[in-house]
Design a protein around this motif. Sequence first.
Motif, PDB file in Angstrom:
ATOM      1  N   GLN A   5      15.715  10.237  15.760  1.00  0.00           N
ATOM      2  CA  GLN A   5      15.866  10.216  17.216  1.00  0.00           C
ATOM      3  C   GLN A   5      15.738  11.625  17.774  1.00  0.00           C
ATOM      4  O   GLN A   5      16.238  12.586  17.196  1.00  0.00           O
ATOM      5  N   GLU A   6      15.063  11.725  18.923  1.00  0.00           N
ATOM      6  CA  GLU A   6      14.860  13.012  19.554  1.00  0.00           C
ATOM      7  C   GLU A   6      15.473  13.023  20.938  1.00  0.00           C
ATOM      8  O   GLU A   6      15.579  11.993  21.601  1.00  0.00           O
ATOM      9  N   GLY A   7      15.866  14.201  21.380  1.00  0.00           N
ATOM     10  CA  GLY A   7      16.449  14.362  22.704  1.00  0.00           C
ATOM     11  C   GLY A   7      17.373  15.560  22.710  1.00  0.00           C
ATOM     12  O   GLY A   7      17.727  16.105  21.655  1.00  0.00           O
ATOM     13  N   PRO A   8      17.796  15.995  23.894  1.00  0.00           N
ATOM     14  CA  PRO A   8      18.695  17.145  23.984  1.00  0.00           C
ATOM     15  C   PRO A   8      20.024  16.948  23.263  1.00  0.00           C
ATOM     16  O   PRO A   8      20.692  17.925  22.918  1.00  0.00           O
ATOM     17  N   LEU A   9      20.435  15.691  23.033  1.00  0.00           N
ATOM     18  CA  LEU A   9      21.703  15.432  22.345  1.00  0.00           C
ATOM     19  C   LEU A   9      21.491  15.138  20.866  1.00  0.00           C
ATOM     20  O   LEU A   9      22.409  14.683  20.191  1.00  0.00           O
ATOM     21  N   SER A  10      20.266  15.415  20.366  1.00  0.00           N
ATOM     22  CA  SER A  10      19.959  15.142  18.965  1.00  0.00           C
ATOM     23  C   SER A  10      20.277  16.342  18.092  1.00  0.00           C
ATOM     24  O   SER A  10      20.361  17.480  18.552  1.00  0.00           O
ATOM     25  N   GLU A  11      20.442  16.060  16.788  1.00  0.00           N
ATOM     26  CA  GLU A  11      20.663  17.100  15.796  1.00  0.00           C
ATOM     27  C   GLU A  11      19.682  16.891  14.650  1.00  0.00           C
ATOM     28  O   GLU A  11      18.826  16.007  14.695  1.00  0.00           O
ATOM     29  N   ASP A  12      19.833  17.688  13.593  1.00  0.00           N
ATOM     30  CA  ASP A  12      18.884  17.631  12.484  1.00  0.00           C
ATOM     31  C   ASP A  12      19.234  16.563  11.449  1.00  0.00           C
ATOM     32  O   ASP A  12      18.560  16.440  10.434  1.00  0.00           O
ATOM     33  N   GLY A  13      20.297  15.800  11.689  1.00  0.00           N
ATOM     34  CA  GLY A  13      20.720  14.811  10.699  1.00  0.00           C
ATOM     35  C   GLY A  13      19.865  13.559  10.713  1.00  0.00           C
ATOM     36  O   GLY A  13      18.853  13.460  11.417  1.00  0.00           O
ATOM     37  N   GLN A  14      20.319  12.557   9.947  1.00  0.00           N
ATOM     38  CA  GLN A  14      19.543  11.343   9.763  1.00  0.00           C
ATOM     39  C   GLN A  14      20.246  10.081  10.243  1.00  0.00           C
ATOM     40  O   GLN A  14      19.604   9.088  10.556  1.00  0.00           O
ATOM     41  N   TYR A  15      21.569  10.089  10.315  1.00  0.00           N
ATOM     42  CA  TYR A  15      22.307   8.834  10.425  1.00  0.00           C
ATOM     43  C   TYR A  15      22.728   8.503  11.856  1.00  0.00           C
ATOM     44  O   TYR A  15      23.260   9.341  12.586  1.00  0.00           O
ATOM     45  N   LEU A  16      22.504   7.233  12.224  1.00  0.00           N
ATOM     46  CA  LEU A  16      23.092   6.669  13.428  1.00  0.00           C
ATOM     47  C   LEU A  16      24.366   5.899  13.090  1.00  0.00           C
ATOM     48  O   LEU A  16      25.314   5.881  13.862  1.00  0.00           O
ATOM     49  N   PHE A  17      24.370   5.240  11.929  1.00  0.00           N
ATOM     50  CA  PHE A  17      25.538   4.580  11.366  1.00  0.00           C
ATOM     51  C   PHE A  17      25.553   4.886   9.879  1.00  0.00           C
ATOM     52  O   PHE A  17      24.488   5.005   9.256  1.00  0.00           O
ATOM     53  N   ALA A  18      26.747   5.019   9.315  1.00  0.00           N
ATOM     54  CA  ALA A  18      26.824   5.485   7.936  1.00  0.00           C
ATOM     55  C   ALA A  18      28.022   4.913   7.200  1.00  0.00           C
ATOM     56  O   ALA A  18      29.063   4.613   7.800  1.00  0.00           O
ATOM     57  N   ASP A  19      27.853   4.780   5.868  1.00  0.00           N
ATOM     58  CA  ASP A  19      28.899   4.303   4.967  1.00  0.00           C
ATOM     59  C   ASP A  19      29.175   5.390   3.935  1.00  0.00           C
ATOM     60  O   ASP A  19      28.250   5.893   3.296  1.00  0.00           O
ATOM     61  N   THR A  20      30.439   5.791   3.809  1.00  0.00           N
ATOM     62  CA  THR A  20      30.830   6.795   2.827  1.00  0.00           C
ATOM     63  C   THR A  20      31.859   6.191   1.875  1.00  0.00           C
ATOM     64  O   THR A  20      32.264   5.042   2.016  1.00  0.00           O
ATOM     65  N   GLU A  21      32.314   6.968   0.907  1.00  0.00           N
ATOM     66  CA  GLU A  21      33.312   6.476  -0.039  1.00  0.00           C
ATOM     67  C   GLU A  21      34.653   6.215   0.637  1.00  0.00           C
ATOM     68  O   GLU A  21      35.414   5.349   0.212  1.00  0.00           O
ATOM     69  N   GLU A  22      34.949   6.941   1.712  1.00  0.00           N
ATOM     70  CA  GLU A  22      36.263   6.851   2.352  1.00  0.00           C
ATOM     71  C   GLU A  22      36.263   5.982   3.609  1.00  0.00           C
ATOM     72  O   GLU A  22      37.286   5.414   3.976  1.00  0.00           O
ATOM     73  N   TRP A  23      35.124   5.865   4.288  1.00  0.00           N
ATOM     74  CA  TRP A  23      35.077   5.155   5.558  1.00  0.00           C
ATOM     75  C   TRP A  23      33.643   4.768   5.886  1.00  0.00           C
ATOM     76  O   TRP A  23      32.702   5.221   5.229  1.00  0.00           O
ATOM     77  N   ALA A  24      33.503   3.953   6.924  1.00  0.00           N
ATOM     78  CA  ALA A  24      32.172   3.575   7.404  1.00  0.00           C
ATOM     79  C   ALA A  24      32.218   3.404   8.919  1.00  0.00           C
ATOM     80  O   ALA A  24      33.157   2.830   9.463  1.00  0.00           O
ATOM     81  N   LEU A  25      31.204   3.926   9.585  1.00  0.00           N
ATOM     82  CA  LEU A  25      30.983   3.688  11.014  1.00  0.00           C
ATOM     83  C   LEU A  25      29.731   2.830  11.091  1.00  0.00           C
ATOM     84  O   LEU A  25      28.641   3.272  10.697  1.00  0.00           O
ATOM     85  N   VAL A  26      29.878   1.579  11.555  1.00  0.00           N
ATOM     86  CA  VAL A  26      28.803   0.604  11.388  1.00  0.00           C
ATOM     87  C   VAL A  26      28.488  -0.100  12.697  1.00  0.00           C
ATOM     88  O   VAL A  26      29.330  -0.200  13.593  1.00  0.00           O
ATOM     89  N   ARG A  27      27.275  -0.593  12.764  1.00  0.00           N
ATOM     90  CA  ARG A  27      26.904  -1.531  13.819  1.00  0.00           C
ATOM     91  C   ARG A  27      27.205  -2.931  13.307  1.00  0.00           C
ATOM     92  O   ARG A  27      26.817  -3.283  12.188  1.00  0.00           O
ATOM     93  N   ILE A  28      27.909  -3.730  14.090  1.00  0.00           N
ATOM     94  CA  ILE A  28      28.273  -5.066  13.657  1.00  0.00           C
ATOM     95  C   ILE A  28      27.002  -5.894  13.498  1.00  0.00           C
ATOM     96  O   ILE A  28      26.208  -6.010  14.442  1.00  0.00           O
ATOM     97  N   PRO A  29      26.755  -6.457  12.300  1.00  0.00           N
ATOM     98  CA  PRO A  29      25.524  -7.236  12.100  1.00  0.00           C
ATOM     99  C   PRO A  29      25.446  -8.417  13.063  1.00  0.00           C
ATOM    100  O   PRO A  29      26.458  -9.072  13.351  1.00  0.00           O
ATOM    101  N   HIS A  30      24.257  -8.689  13.537  1.00  0.00           N
ATOM    102  CA  HIS A  30      24.072  -9.805  14.474  1.00  0.00           C
ATOM    103  C   HIS A  30      23.723 -11.063  13.697  1.00  0.00           C
ATOM    104  O   HIS A  30      22.755 -11.084  12.923  1.00  0.00           O
ATOM    105  N   THR A  31      24.518 -12.085  13.881  1.00  0.00           N
ATOM    106  CA  THR A  31      24.253 -13.393  13.290  1.00  0.00           C
ATOM    107  C   THR A  31      23.863 -14.343  14.413  1.00  0.00           C
ATOM    108  O   THR A  31      24.656 -14.624  15.308  1.00  0.00           O
ATOM    109  N   GLY A  32      22.626 -14.824  14.363  1.00  0.00           N
ATOM    110  CA  GLY A  32      22.138 -15.683  15.434  1.00  0.00           C
ATOM    111  C   GLY A  32      22.703 -17.091  15.340  1.00  0.00           C
ATOM    112  O   GLY A  32      22.928 -17.618  14.253  1.00  0.00           O
ATOM    113  N   ILE A  33      22.956 -17.709  16.491  1.00  0.00           N
ATOM    114  CA  ILE A  33      23.466 -19.076  16.568  1.00  0.00           C
ATOM    115  C   ILE A  33      22.633 -19.846  17.600  1.00  0.00           C
ATOM    116  O   ILE A  33      22.443 -19.384  18.722  1.00  0.00           O
TER     117      ILE A  33
END
Length: 492
Positions: free
Chosen positions: A70-98
């Motif tokens: 992602q690019e923009g003035p609020l962007s950085e050099d990293g890669q992750y929008l959501f991430a899972d680590t050994e201690e925690w995870a910040l995730v987007r809730i998966p969408h299950t269609g109905i």
Amino acid sequence: TPQTVGEMAVTVTVAIPDQVTSLTTSVPDRARVTRTSGFSQSGETTYEWDGQTAQPTVSYRVDPNRLADQEGPLSEDGQYLFADTEEWALVRIPHTGISGRYTGTSPVTLQRETTIDGPGAAGDRMAFLGPVDVQTRRAHGQRFRLVIPSAADLKASPAELFASLSDASDRLRVGDRDSEVTMIAAPTGAVDWTVLGLQVGGADFWVQDSEGLGKPTNVWLHEYVHTRQDYEAATGSRWFTEGSATYYAAVLSLQQDRVDFDAFRRFLRQGERRPQSSSTLSKPDSWQNFAEYRKGALVAGELDRQIRRTTDREASLNTVFRELNTDTEPIGATRFRSAVRSAAGRDTADTATRYTTTSAGPSMWDGTAHETAFGQSPARFSYRFADTAPLRVRGPSRNTSLSGSTLALVAGETLHVNLTVENVGGTVGDYELAFRVNETETTRTGRLRAGERTAESVTYTFSDPGEYTVGVGNEQFTVTVTPAEQSETDDA
């Protein structure tokens, strides 16, 4: 699944009313289904209900990591929008269609609720998995939830964040006030985030824990402004989404005395510089150097200034924003012009057209011009219960006043809430009084001069027994409704 980094387990349970005759659920692409009950596979990612199981389930595992360049003035050099680590995870809730079919004339609606197996907190579209402290604050008909992970080192204090967001909620009288806003402080250090903040869905966003409030970029306010945007932008007005969020983050920071005018002015002057200044905002293909942010913010600010000056501060960019939020069709450059014309007349609309559909652009204004347009405090509104009979119940057997944080009613009775609305700001303005019963919301609007007050009354008839959360203005209380026949038996 803390034991397996890069994997998240999901179980979807569907409670199905009797009138539903068929139902299909779809899991995300690349999900690995591990178990089903009452569902059988009918396609590559779809599962069919057996028509008998009252609460069928499908369980699957999915990779929660999301990468982006992602690019923009609020962007950085990293890669992750959501991430899972050994201690925690910040995730987007998966969408299950109905999807499905039902009988009868009463519509079947879909209500989603997310819970976490273990420590954490979930919003509507994103969740944090791991130990957290969740703090809340109510303001102006909204409930702000601040999720502070144990792994985070929050730069701004929760009190400062709540104060800033509450003030922004009040000043942004543009409609689309979500009843609940979830804000997650994303831990830094273990993950290379690609942006400083991210807003998803209606009212969920995360911001890096290292972000404070003392800069014109104010990422917390920037992402909050996105939660207030309820329009769909067509090509000709796509610039307004980031341009307005960037401008409002800066001007709200100025109005909250978190930055001075010189910092505010230097920030918006980025829109004067080439190559972004030569871009045409209504033509995304022409954007250079994040013109939608930089030139977009300057144009949004100049239009705000001109609308205020033209209307003697009776209207502002809020007026345009609010009108766009009512549209059900995508808004383009022509619709944007008409909203500006409605707020401040043809001349200002002509200026808006020139700055948005050509490469022309404004110059940043000075302190004197700012004081002329913004000098008086804007309209601000207080909502409080009326001094006399603020809560009344009317029904077949009674007409009386009520009080307390929990009210007892009988099915079929009508609650009347009487309030006083007062403009405690310095100029005339439009108020929005939100009235919510659980997820149902209505809004009363009006216009008051500085110091003027008016009486508002809202009513709601509770047809069905149950417990209801009622919110009106800044007040909230619980209503417990019992069946009419049960109440009569008890009285006897």
